[in-house]
Design an enzyme around this catalytic site. Sequence first.
Site, PDB file in Angstrom:
ATOM      1  N   TYR A  48      16.676  30.103   7.810  1.00  0.00           N
ATOM      2  CA  TYR A  48      15.577  30.781   8.581  1.00  0.00           C
ATOM      3  C   TYR A  48      15.599  30.929  10.066  1.00  0.00           C
ATOM      4  O   TYR A  48      15.974  29.959  10.754  1.00  0.00           O
ATOM      5  CB  TYR A  48      14.367  30.134   8.336  1.00  0.00           C
ATOM      6  CG  TYR A  48      13.759  30.234   6.793  1.00  0.00           C
ATOM      7  CD1 TYR A  48      13.395  31.867   6.211  1.00  0.00           C
ATOM      8  CD2 TYR A  48      13.512  29.365   5.882  1.00  0.00           C
ATOM      9  CE1 TYR A  48      13.098  31.922   4.889  1.00  0.00           C
ATOM     10  CE2 TYR A  48      13.147  29.417   4.679  1.00  0.00           C
ATOM     11  CZ  TYR A  48      13.068  30.781   4.097  1.00  0.00           C
ATOM     12  OH  TYR A  48      12.418  30.715   2.813  1.00  0.00           O
TER      13      TYR A  48
ATOM     14  N   ARG B 155     -10.710  -0.059  14.324  1.00  0.00           N
ATOM     15  CA  ARG B 155     -10.596   0.746  13.111  1.00  0.00           C
ATOM     16  C   ARG B 155     -11.119   0.198  11.880  1.00  0.00           C
ATOM     17  O   ARG B 155     -12.232   1.011  11.239  1.00  0.00           O
ATOM     18  CB  ARG B 155      -8.989   0.832  12.813  1.00  0.00           C
ATOM     19  CG  ARG B 155      -8.563   1.794  11.537  1.00  0.00           C
ATOM     20  CD  ARG B 155      -7.117   1.826  11.577  1.00  0.00           C
ATOM     21  NE  ARG B 155      -6.550   0.528  11.174  1.00  0.00           N
ATOM     22  CZ  ARG B 155      -5.284   0.302  10.598  1.00  0.00           C
ATOM     23  NH1 ARG B 155      -4.449   1.165  10.399  1.00  0.00           N
ATOM     24  NH2 ARG B 155      -4.832  -0.832  10.172  1.00  0.00           N
TER      25      ARG B 155
ATOM     26  N   LYS C 262       0.929  -1.129  -0.029  1.00  0.00           N
ATOM     27  CA  LYS C 262       0.045   0.059   0.083  1.00  0.00           C
ATOM     28  C   LYS C 262       0.964   1.077  -0.029  1.00  0.00           C
ATOM     29  O   LYS C 262       2.097   1.004   0.402  1.00  0.00           O
ATOM     30  CB  LYS C 262      -0.793   0.101   1.065  1.00  0.00           C
ATOM     31  CG  LYS C 262      -0.151   0.028   2.581  1.00  0.00           C
ATOM     32  CD  LYS C 262      -0.994  -0.207   3.722  1.00  0.00           C
ATOM     33  CE  LYS C 262      -0.402  -0.369   4.849  1.00  0.00           C
ATOM     34  NZ  LYS C 262      -1.112  -0.655   6.192  1.00  0.00           N
TER      35      LYS C 262
ATOM     36  N   MET D  88      12.089  24.303   2.962  1.00  0.00           N
ATOM     37  CA  MET D  88      11.211  23.582   1.919  1.00  0.00           C
ATOM     38  C   MET D  88      11.973  22.744   0.893  1.00  0.00           C
ATOM     39  O   MET D  88      11.562  21.644   0.789  1.00  0.00           O
ATOM     40  CB  MET D  88      10.238  24.351   1.213  1.00  0.00           C
ATOM     41  CG  MET D  88       9.251  23.433   0.468  1.00  0.00           C
ATOM     42  SD  MET D  88       7.891  24.872  -0.606  1.00  0.00           S
ATOM     43  CE  MET D  88       7.365  25.799   0.733  1.00  0.00           C
TER      44      MET D  88
HETATM   45  C1  LIG Z   1      -0.385  -1.512   7.091  1.00  0.00           C
HETATM   46  C2  LIG Z   1      -1.130  -2.814   7.301  1.00  0.00           C
HETATM   47  C3  LIG Z   1      -0.122  -4.227   7.217  1.00  0.00           C
HETATM   48  C4  LIG Z   1       1.267  -3.961   7.260  1.00  0.00           C
HETATM   49  O1  LIG Z   1       1.728  -3.509   8.622  1.00  0.00           O
HETATM   50  P1  LIG Z   1       3.136  -3.513   8.870  1.00  0.00           P
HETATM   51  O2  LIG Z   1       3.195  -2.786  10.141  1.00  0.00           O
HETATM   52  O3  LIG Z   1       3.953  -2.503   7.880  1.00  0.00           O
HETATM   53  O4  LIG Z   1       4.108  -4.731   8.543  1.00  0.00           O
HETATM   54  C5  LIG Z   1      -0.824  -5.160   7.585  1.00  0.00           C
HETATM   55  N1  LIG Z   1      -2.377  -5.277   7.468  1.00  0.00           N
HETATM   56  C6  LIG Z   1      -2.900  -4.169   7.569  1.00  0.00           C
HETATM   57  C7  LIG Z   1      -4.433  -4.496   7.993  1.00  0.00           C
HETATM   58  C8  LIG Z   1      -2.348  -2.834   7.519  1.00  0.00           C
HETATM   59  O5  LIG Z   1      -3.356  -1.810   7.495  1.00  0.00           O
END
Ligand SMILES: *Cc1c(COP(=O)(O)O)cnc(C)c1O
Length: 349
Positions: free
Chosen positions: A244, A130, A35, A292
């Site tokens: 800055y 969640r 992801k 930046m």
């Molecule tokens: C992001 C996520 C993972 C991976 O988690 P890591 O801690 O990066 O290994 C696995 N399952 C779900 C549901 C997630 O949201």
Amino acid sequence: MASGTLHIDLGAIAANWRALDAASGPGTQTGAVVKADAYGLGAGTVARALADAGARRFFVAQAEEGVAVRKALGAGPQISVFSGHMDGDTPLIAEHDLTPMLNSVDQLSRHLEALPDQPFGIQLDTGMNRLGMERAEWAAVAEIALSRKPVLLMSHLACADEPDHPANARQLAEFHALTDGTNVPRSLSATGGILLGPDYHFDLTRPGVGLYGGLPFENALEAVRLSLPVVQTRTVEPGEGVGYGCSWVAERTSLVATVSGGYADGLHRALSNKIDLWAGDVPCPVVGRVSMDLITVDVTDLPEVPPALDVLGPHQGVDAVAEAAGTIGYEILTSLGPRYARRYAGGRG
Ligand SMILES: *Cc1c(COP(=O)(O)O)cnc(C)c1O
């Protein structure tokens, strides 16, 4: 060119996947979470490297991400979507053969009505509050859902990076209560859960951050090196300020290098005056505020200023930078911005 270069070691990512795969028994399959563009490292390229290493089940957060991964991988590997079957997702799921992890009764109904023959999984909430169906919701629809043969029952741990946290055992017990006897393949653990041991492994694991060199996988190989080109150098006399707010004032005659990269590129302003950039093995302190697009670095003690300095590399990984910024490695990785040139080594690229 002023853009920094993000060197991504696909061999290290594949080795991290193999090591996490070896951490569970032969009855447990190891998936891969790609992801957020594979935590900022490039979902298509990373997914292909992981498929070459043997991964067959991939996870993304949103259907649109799944489409990109499908285009990179072609037909075959399973691509699952944590956010489930959202309104508007139906054509993406159907055309790109995605497997939604359904999170609610609404999603279950939507899926079974729109795509009755498309594989799906069910996400259950075991205490993180969640995503996923809670106990009562699941009890109401389990019979119907199970009759449609889900490919996976999954849940996610809230505190897996703290092995002694009592929530781990509580969530494990709840997962058993919700899924024992279903005879459906099960998945509870991401990187942290894999390291909690075999009770947490079930049929499939879902590592993400550990693949990319981040904690809580302490034995991970670093997968990224980030090099920032030096734009110019100047001599700064004692009493003169840099950047800055003039938050750093020279105490000796200093040579200051200005490198290209800043908070717009994911190098948080909180790193101001806090970390080193590296000239090979030699640390050079960041002096003054991160702005930046630019960072100023004290290079007085270098015999020669190289064309670029490293902010991430063997001496300073994502978690070290994260700690200095007051955050976690996940956020440093996923903030690595689009201005970097991404260069891949150790795979098909
Ligand atoms: C992001 C996520 C993972 C991976 O988690 P890591 O801690 O990066 O290994 C696995 N399952 C779900 C549901 C997630 O949201």
